[in-house]
Design a protein around this motif. Structure first.
Motif, mmCIF file in Angstrom:
data_model
loop_
_atom_site.group_PDB
_atom_site.id
_atom_site.type_symbol
_atom_site.label_atom_id
_atom_site.label_comp_id
_atom_site.label_asym_id
_atom_site.label_seq_id
_atom_site.Cartn_x
_atom_site.Cartn_y
_atom_site.Cartn_z
ATOM 1 N N THR A 17 8.827 15.252 4.022
ATOM 2 C CA THR A 17 9.677 14.985 3.242
ATOM 3 C C THR A 17 11.296 16.044 3.402
ATOM 4 O OG1 THR A 17 8.640 15.382 1.256
ATOM 5 C CG2 THR A 17 11.101 16.304 0.425
ATOM 6 N N TRP A 18 10.679 16.662 4.543
ATOM 7 C CA TRP A 18 11.785 18.361 4.907
ATOM 8 C C TRP A 18 13.064 17.306 5.984
ATOM 9 C CZ3 TRP A 18 14.643 22.116 4.317
ATOM 10 C CH2 TRP A 18 14.909 22.955 5.001
ATOM 11 N N GLU A 21 14.543 15.096 4.463
ATOM 12 C CA GLU A 21 15.975 15.274 3.165
ATOM 13 C C GLU A 21 17.151 15.587 4.725
ATOM 14 O OE1 GLU A 21 16.211 17.004 -0.095
ATOM 15 O OE2 GLU A 21 16.540 18.867 0.575
ATOM 16 N N MET A 24 19.112 12.579 5.699
ATOM 17 C CA MET A 24 19.776 11.609 4.930
ATOM 18 C C MET A 24 20.770 12.708 4.472
ATOM 19 S SD MET A 24 18.522 9.071 3.863
ATOM 20 C CE MET A 24 19.623 8.928 2.249
ATOM 21 N N GLY A 25 21.429 14.353 4.684
ATOM 22 C CA GLY A 25 22.220 14.845 4.472
ATOM 23 C C GLY A 25 22.793 14.994 5.561
ATOM 24 N N SER A 28 24.963 11.553 5.024
ATOM 25 C CA SER A 28 25.885 11.542 4.215
ATOM 26 C C SER A 28 27.130 12.175 4.476
ATOM 27 C CB SER A 28 25.041 11.961 2.757
ATOM 28 O OG SER A 28 24.887 13.247 3.407
ATOM 29 N N GLU A 29 27.178 14.031 5.158
ATOM 30 C CA GLU A 29 27.680 14.689 5.725
ATOM 31 C C GLU A 29 28.539 13.829 6.942
ATOM 32 O OE1 GLU A 29 27.125 18.587 5.788
ATOM 33 O OE2 GLU A 29 27.010 18.632 3.785
ATOM 34 N N ALA A 32 30.812 11.112 4.897
ATOM 35 C CA ALA A 32 32.401 11.653 3.757
ATOM 36 C C ALA A 32 33.090 12.221 5.282
ATOM 37 C CB ALA A 32 31.532 12.012 3.316
ATOM 38 N N ASP A 33 33.108 12.903 5.768
ATOM 39 C CA ASP A 33 33.806 13.934 7.362
ATOM 40 C C ASP A 33 34.757 12.461 7.983
ATOM 41 O OD1 ASP A 33 34.639 15.892 7.650
ATOM 42 O OD2 ASP A 33 33.542 16.467 9.676
ATOM 43 N N TYR A 42 25.058 6.344 -1.281
ATOM 44 C CA TYR A 42 24.644 7.181 -2.399
ATOM 45 C C TYR A 42 23.678 6.571 -3.640
ATOM 46 C CZ TYR A 42 28.020 11.193 -1.639
ATOM 47 O OH TYR A 42 28.092 12.127 -0.836
ATOM 48 N N TRP A 45 20.563 5.602 -1.942
ATOM 49 C CA TRP A 45 19.799 6.895 -1.395
ATOM 50 C C TRP A 45 18.300 7.272 -1.704
ATOM 51 C CZ3 TRP A 45 22.675 11.520 0.664
ATOM 52 C CH2 TRP A 45 21.404 12.765 0.947
ATOM 53 N N GLU A 49 15.726 7.611 1.663
ATOM 54 C CA GLU A 49 15.056 8.776 1.506
ATOM 55 C C GLU A 49 13.465 8.444 1.518
ATOM 56 O OE1 GLU A 49 16.071 12.887 -0.714
ATOM 57 O OE2 GLU A 49 14.783 11.432 -2.172
ATOM 58 N N ARG A 99 22.426 24.135 10.646
ATOM 59 C CA ARG A 99 23.276 23.161 9.416
ATOM 60 C C ARG A 99 24.573 24.022 10.428
ATOM 61 N NH1 ARG A 99 20.729 20.812 6.077
ATOM 62 N NH2 ARG A 99 18.323 22.046 4.625
ATOM 63 N N ALA B 10 13.017 20.989 -0.520
ATOM 64 C CA ALA B 10 12.707 20.291 -0.146
ATOM 65 C C ALA B 10 11.757 21.607 1.036
ATOM 66 C CB ALA B 10 13.448 19.249 1.513
ATOM 67 N N PRO B 11 10.898 21.695 1.565
ATOM 68 C CA PRO B 11 10.134 20.983 1.807
ATOM 69 C C PRO B 11 9.440 20.548 0.617
ATOM 70 C CG PRO B 11 8.846 22.349 2.628
ATOM 71 C CD PRO B 11 10.041 22.756 1.982
ATOM 72 N N GLY B 49 24.385 11.333 -6.792
ATOM 73 C CA GLY B 49 24.986 10.959 -4.730
ATOM 74 C C GLY B 49 25.698 12.348 -4.827
ATOM 75 N N SER B 53 23.578 15.021 -1.687
ATOM 76 C CA SER B 53 24.403 15.559 -0.583
ATOM 77 C C SER B 53 24.086 16.830 -0.814
ATOM 78 C CB SER B 53 25.469 14.716 -1.021
ATOM 79 O OG SER B 53 25.579 14.671 0.545
ATOM 80 N N SER B 56 20.611 17.920 0.091
ATOM 81 C CA SER B 56 19.817 18.309 1.125
ATOM 82 C C SER B 56 20.908 19.086 2.654
ATOM 83 C CB SER B 56 20.272 16.507 1.656
ATOM 84 O OG SER B 56 21.780 15.940 1.428
ATOM 85 N N GLY B 57 22.102 19.127 2.293
ATOM 86 C CA GLY B 57 22.957 19.430 2.674
ATOM 87 C C GLY B 57 22.955 21.350 2.881
ATOM 88 N N VAL B 111 33.225 20.105 4.044
ATOM 89 C CA VAL B 111 33.000 18.389 4.209
ATOM 90 C C VAL B 111 32.760 17.013 3.196
ATOM 91 C CG1 VAL B 111 30.887 18.560 4.243
ATOM 92 C CG2 VAL B 111 31.075 16.866 5.838
ATOM 93 N N LEU B 112 32.139 18.266 1.688
ATOM 94 C CA LEU B 112 32.039 17.070 1.328
ATOM 95 C C LEU B 112 32.749 16.723 -0.410
ATOM 96 C CD1 LEU B 112 28.412 17.709 0.607
ATOM 97 C CD2 LEU B 112 29.719 15.674 1.439
ATOM 98 N N VAL B 115 34.661 13.512 -1.628
ATOM 99 C CA VAL B 115 33.494 13.060 -2.347
ATOM 100 C C VAL B 115 33.378 13.513 -3.780
ATOM 101 C CG1 VAL B 115 32.506 11.441 -0.348
ATOM 102 C CG2 VAL B 115 32.018 13.452 -1.418
#
Lengths: 167, 155
Positions: A17-18, A21, A24-25, A28-29, A32-33, A42, A45, A49, A99, B10-11, B49, B53, B56-57, B111-112, B115
């Motif tokens: 799960t960790w 996540e 996926m994050g 997505s970034e 987007a970036d 989305y 997702w 996931e 991060r 998470a987790p 969505g 995001s 998760s970020g 960054v978001l 969106v």
């Protein structure tokens, strides 16, 4: 006065799960970036996931790959997320995510032209379960692309996810 | 009435599952009011969505989604990593039955920004502005049966 302690044993599912996540994050970034439309990402997702999580939990997932397909047929950037499993089954690693390093990494990726689309691939260590929404496919060639970095982006007791950027 | 809810991510659970909990917190906070449930659910649904995001970020670990529906002022955070194991599932938020208006404020990590801005543009109840730090005093003073009933067991 009573004292309570809270002990939780992390399972493979927690690890999966960790890592799912964080992967996926990160995807997505990145999308987007660099200016890729994330509507489809989305929309899918939950199934993506879930698939990544299940494959990590069964320790079959070797790598998640993000390919960006530009209108001129160029495939760039390509970002790979290799997963390494603890050789002894479980390690002392904690649940961490890099991060800040990921934010610095994103600054190295250039925006892509309008109309660029993306594709996700997974590769495996042997047999793996079937997951909804996923079917066999062929990766684009990475010939000529230069791998710029390999780094750990997330750790957990049973596995670690890395990131490799090709451009 | 200012409330804070912290949702384990998470987790303990996936971003999708975490977003479902957050969406339910928002919807349930307003469901006894005169505000249309359909409007709230539609607005929350269009954030699925970007919500995933943000989770998760790790962005909601630091910057909350804020529901302002006088007399309710609700900040919703997530907690990720080892601390998620020590966080219980959040309780529903009382006090919203007298609400007549509402807005949901989203954090906008750089960054978001694009969106999130695109996701909210057609929804008058969604905003990326700074949320008000207080709710109007007249509404805040209104009696709310649910809130009174829950006094003593709220944090």
């Amino acid at each position: 006065m009573s004292t309570h302690t809270h002990t939780t044993t992390a399972t493979r599912v927690h690890t999966a799960t960790w890592l799912a996540e964080v992967v996926m994050g990160t995807i997505s970034e990145i999308l987007a970036d660099i200016g890729v439309d994330v509507t489809e990402f989305y929309r899918d997702w939950d199934q993506d996931e879930s698939a990544i999580k299940n494959w990590i939990a069964e320790q079959s997932l070797k790598m998640v790959i993000l390919e960006c397909h530009q209108p001129n047929k160029r495939v760039s950037p390509v970002v790979e997320f290799p997963v390494r499993y603890a050789t002894s089954g479980v390690s002392d690693a904690q649940f961490t995510a890099s991060r800040a390093a990921l934010a610095r990494f994103r600054t190295k990726i250039q925006r892509v032209p309008a109309g660029t689309t993306y594709r996700l691939f997974c590769t495996f260590n042997g047999n793996h379960s079937s997951q909804p929404g996923w079917s066999p496919g062929t990766r684009a060639s990475t010939e000529g692309l230069i791998p710029l970095s390999v780094r750990s982006i997330a750790t957990a007791p049973h596995a670690t996810a890395d990131l490799r950027y090709l451009r | 009435m200012r409330r804070t809810r912290i949702v384990p991510a998470a987790p303990v659970q996936s971003a999708s599952a975490t977003w479902s909990v957050i969406a339910e917190l928002v919807v349930s906070a307003l469901e006894t009011s005169i505000i249309s449930n359909d409007d709230v659910e539609a607005a929350v649904a269009c954030l699925g969505g970007v919500g995933r995001s943000l989770i998760s970020g790790g962005h909601l670990d630091k910057h909350p989604i804020i529901l302002v529906a006088p007399p309710v002022h609700l900040s919703i955070y997530t907690v990720s990593g080892p601390d998620a194991f020590r966080t219980e599932a959040p309780r529903t938020v009382p006090g919203g039955s007298s609400a007549t208006e509402w807005k949901l404020y989203l954090p906008t990590p750089e960054v978001l920004v694009d969106v999130i801005t695109a996701a909210i543009q057609e929804h008058p109840h969604l905003s990326i502005d700074d949320a008000p730090t207080t709710v109007p005093s007249t509404a805040a003073a209104a009696l709310d049966g649910n809130a009174l009933a829950s006094l003593g067991d709220e944090s």
